[in-house]
Write an enzyme that holds these catalytic residues in place. Sequence first.
Site, short mmCIF file in Angstrom:
data_model
loop_
_atom_site.label_atom_id
_atom_site.label_comp_id
_atom_site.label_asym_id
_atom_site.label_seq_id
_atom_site.Cartn_x
_atom_site.Cartn_y
_atom_site.Cartn_z
N HIS A 278 0.82 -1.19 0.00
CA HIS A 278 0.00 0.00 0.00
C HIS A 278 0.87 1.26 0.00
CE1 HIS A 278 -2.72 3.06 1.28
NE2 HIS A 278 -3.65 2.28 1.74
N CYS A 279 2.18 1.13 0.29
CA CYS A 279 2.97 2.35 0.53
C CYS A 279 4.00 2.66 -0.55
CB CYS A 279 3.67 2.23 1.88
SG CYS A 279 2.53 2.00 3.24
N ILE A 280 4.97 1.76 -0.72
CA ILE A 280 6.15 2.11 -1.52
C ILE A 280 5.81 2.46 -2.98
CG2 ILE A 280 8.49 1.36 -2.17
CD1 ILE A 280 8.05 1.74 0.87
#
Length: 444
Positions: A278-280
């Site tokens: 979900h982030c990088i």
Amino acid sequence: MAETHPAAVESLLAKITTREARVGIIGMGYVGLPLALTFIEKGFRVLGFDVDPEKVTALGAGQSYIKHLDPARVAAAAKTGRFEATADFSRLDEPDAILICVPTPLTAQREPDMSYVIGSSHKIKDRLRKGQLVVLESTTYPGTTDELVKGILEQSGLRMGEDFYLAFSPEREDPGNRDHSTATIPKVVGGVDRGSLALAQALYSQAIARTVAVSSARAAEAAKLTENIFRAVNIALVNELKVVYDTMGIDIWEVLDAAATKPFGFMRFDPGPGWGGHCIPLDPFYLAWKAREFGRSTKFIEIAGEVNVEMPHYVVNKLQLALNERGKALKGTKVLLLGVAYKKDIDDPRESPAFEIIELLRRLGAVLSYHDPHVPKLPRMRSWPHLPELASLPLNEDTLKSHDAVLIVTNHSAVDYDAVLNHAAFIVDTRGVYRSAHPKVIKA
Ligand SMILES: NC(=O)c1ccc[n+]([C@@H]2O[C@H](COP(=O)([O-])OP(=O)(O)OC[C@H]3O[C@@H](n4cnc5c(N)ncnc54)[C@H](O)[C@@H]3O)[C@@H](O)[C@H]2O)c1
């Protein structure tokens, strides 16, 4: 000498330090739920808000829906009588502090999708009362808290810094990490004003080992983005080096094992089949988007994106070449993917490079199956409408022998890689599972 604050701030500070303050958390997902448990375990009362009625019901019954989270913690939290979950947002006036942990994805045009933050801010605004502290935790571009969220909350007629308080404190949760948990990971905190910083810092200090104050919400927002951009760029760097070294007949894993013995000035990142989670793959583009407003370009972010997005193609090409060596085409070939979660030992497949690999293989006519001990069924994904409906196959000799190739996408610890090596026809290994050279193993 202790800093003095207006009476309203002092009064909320007192409630926080005696743990009488009630904490509200919007978004009971991967971030919000562990945060809720952390506050409950420190003696706070927590009211969790979520739009998903199934999550609310599960929490009411003391059940966890996040695999890596110890179910006993959720059950224990429910038994304290200090944890309640609700989908009734009219209760947002009950908590003294409201922490926002909703998704911050990208739109189809790869721009920040602020709809969840905006929606939550409006719901808070509708019930905002004097003396409440609001903290945004969702990863976002600098300026979200003191422009966007503040603007919406002040539509209530109440004033930030006088009637209510506002801060940003990024979440650094690392799902599946056994060495660090919500309570032990230092928490960066930036207030929109001094009183807000003091309150947010006081609140997190009750539950989290160390807080790190910065001078503004923007600095805290930028700190979070910097951490993830650093990862995105370094992942791209090792992925690029992997391709270059492979062409030279050099094994990237051997190189990294050697380079990592340097006791200073080197930080190891491992290559893989792309980037995921979900982030990088998402967060860096929040900065890229905001930078454009200031007439600045973010070249490292763009290049990291290009390199990492190319990796699934590189992996599929490696598989095609290996089949070619064996006189086979990809069309009609039975490929078993090992691991579809975006990283080792977790059950989260969001943004996993597995999806792009499956899509590429599907288009080339491969017959696909997968095994993932943590993902029993391939979930439907908005960005991948044509994915085949697949369920994880049991990993045994029959399964391995009935496929023409195994492609390791995620190196979960629960897999018996010796058995895979024994029974698979050949293996494309994107994670460096097999370190020594073996005729059956193609590193990709
Ligand atoms: N997952 C991580 O490891 C991680 C780590 C650091 C930061 N973050 C950031 O934290 C934020 C939350 O991520 P997450 O992984 O917990 O997401 P998630 O999808 O696991 O959880 C979000 C929750 O919010 C709920 N929700 C959605 N819209 C809502 C609304 N309008 N009101 C109330 N609830 C709503 C969803 O039902 C879900 O339960 C994101 O900004 C993310 O970038 C995530």
